[in-house]
Design an enzyme around this catalytic site. Sequence first.
Site: not given
Ligand code: GLY
Ligand code: MN
Ligand code: MN
Length: 468
Positions: A63, A274, A291, A302, A374, A378, A385, A403, A407, A424, A426
């Site tokens: 609830d 992610h 991130d 981001d 990736h 974006h 996004h 970004e 990896y 990464r 970014e």
């Molecule tokens: N934080 C998600 C991305 O970098 O797209």
């Molecule tokens: Mn991003």
């Molecule tokens: Mn990110």
Amino acid sequence: MKQFLFLFAFAFTVQFVHSQENLPTDYLTKEFHQGRRDAFRALMPANSVAVVFSYPERVFSKDVDYNYHQNPDMYYLTGYKEPDAVLLLFKEPQGTEKYTEVLFVRERNATLETWTGRRLGTEGAKSKLGFTTVYNGKDFNGFAIDFKKFDKIIYDKSAPGIHDYTYNTADLFDLVKIFKSKAGITQESEASTDLFTNITNSLREIKTPEELVLMRKTVKLSCIAHNEVMKAVGPDMSENEADGIHAYIHRHYGAEGEGYHPILGAGANGCILHYGENNATKMDNQLLLMDVGSEYHGYSADVTRTIPANGKFTEEQKAIYQIVYDAQEEVFKICKEGTPIQDLNKKAKEVITAGLIKLGIITDPKDVKLYYPHGCSHFLGLDVHDKGNYMGTLKENMILTVEPGIYIPANSKCDKKWWNIGIRIEDDILMLKNSYENLSADSPRKWQDIEALAKQKSTFNDMKLPKI
Ligand code: GLY
Ligand code: MN
Ligand code: MN
């Protein structure tokens, strides 16, 4: 809190009015939202109607609901932050009142407001949001509208809420059901309705001056959080504790929370793109990939920084870090009006491929996707996004992330000295006519600058909490 509420709600006979004080003063104005509706309407074809729904509430546990988050399109166009609402926008004035927009909102209910929070109601939507024609959601069914007379019905075919169940007579699921039945919309006809996406892409991909103020703020305060963690972190800190420092600083500066689930991945966890469990109890002498971006009045930052938990990069970590850094630098050079957006990722991939070949990690350029799986960029805004046309070119006042990352999970087909390095970097980039502005430049990106900042102490290191 639904069940709890129904059990006890009837015990309440006094109906309080809850006034609200000390609110932030820098929300988007009703004029901003009105202006966005006008801009949307200008892009609608003749004899069309647009229909926008709020997002549904979701159960967190039994609830208890998740904190509610409005559909960013609904927020952009109205400023309304509550569930169970529907907005109608008309290209041409309708009815004898000549209205061009109608908003259906959640009905006020003093008892429920005592339990689950204030509601704007129809009067609030008029005075605070600037609407003239506002009804309660329960009036949507009886509202005189012949959807079938319009040449085009513009709505988001991917919007959530297309369900058959119902809790009452005016929740989101009812509103959607009523709309679909009134408009004669079947599964087949939904497929041809992506004008909504085209219009919202073209509006939201360019940030207005009001939006830029909030974007600068959300990115700036997120950088402060990243820097504080760089100072505070150590091999004994848990991933979740680092997350907590980010969260504290976001809220200290007035952010409502985070724009997406934070990623705090140490060592092998940093190689999961992610990763979100954030449950490693300590980081040891590993890299920490963080991130994390705040959400400030709807607008998400981001930002990713990758740091050594003990304050010093190893030679291998430095070598990989430098490739990712160089990729970012090369992408920055083409960040300006006119560059095809797809070129950003092409450039990042080119630099990473060359770097991995030079280190002997790959020999075949095609294998770059093993370690850089990736894209590079974006749009960023109300959604992390964000909406925008990815097949188009960069334009002034767009904000995109840059970004790149590398990896290398354990058991990869390369020397094991590279294993478990996940990096990464970014940044959030505002496009200008002939160049760009890095909105997240307040947080260091060079490995030398990160090491220097890590030597400083954080106030979080001085907290004297009891041991339990
Ligand atoms: N934080 C998600 C991305 O970098 O797209
Ligand atoms: Mn991003
Ligand atoms: Mn990110």
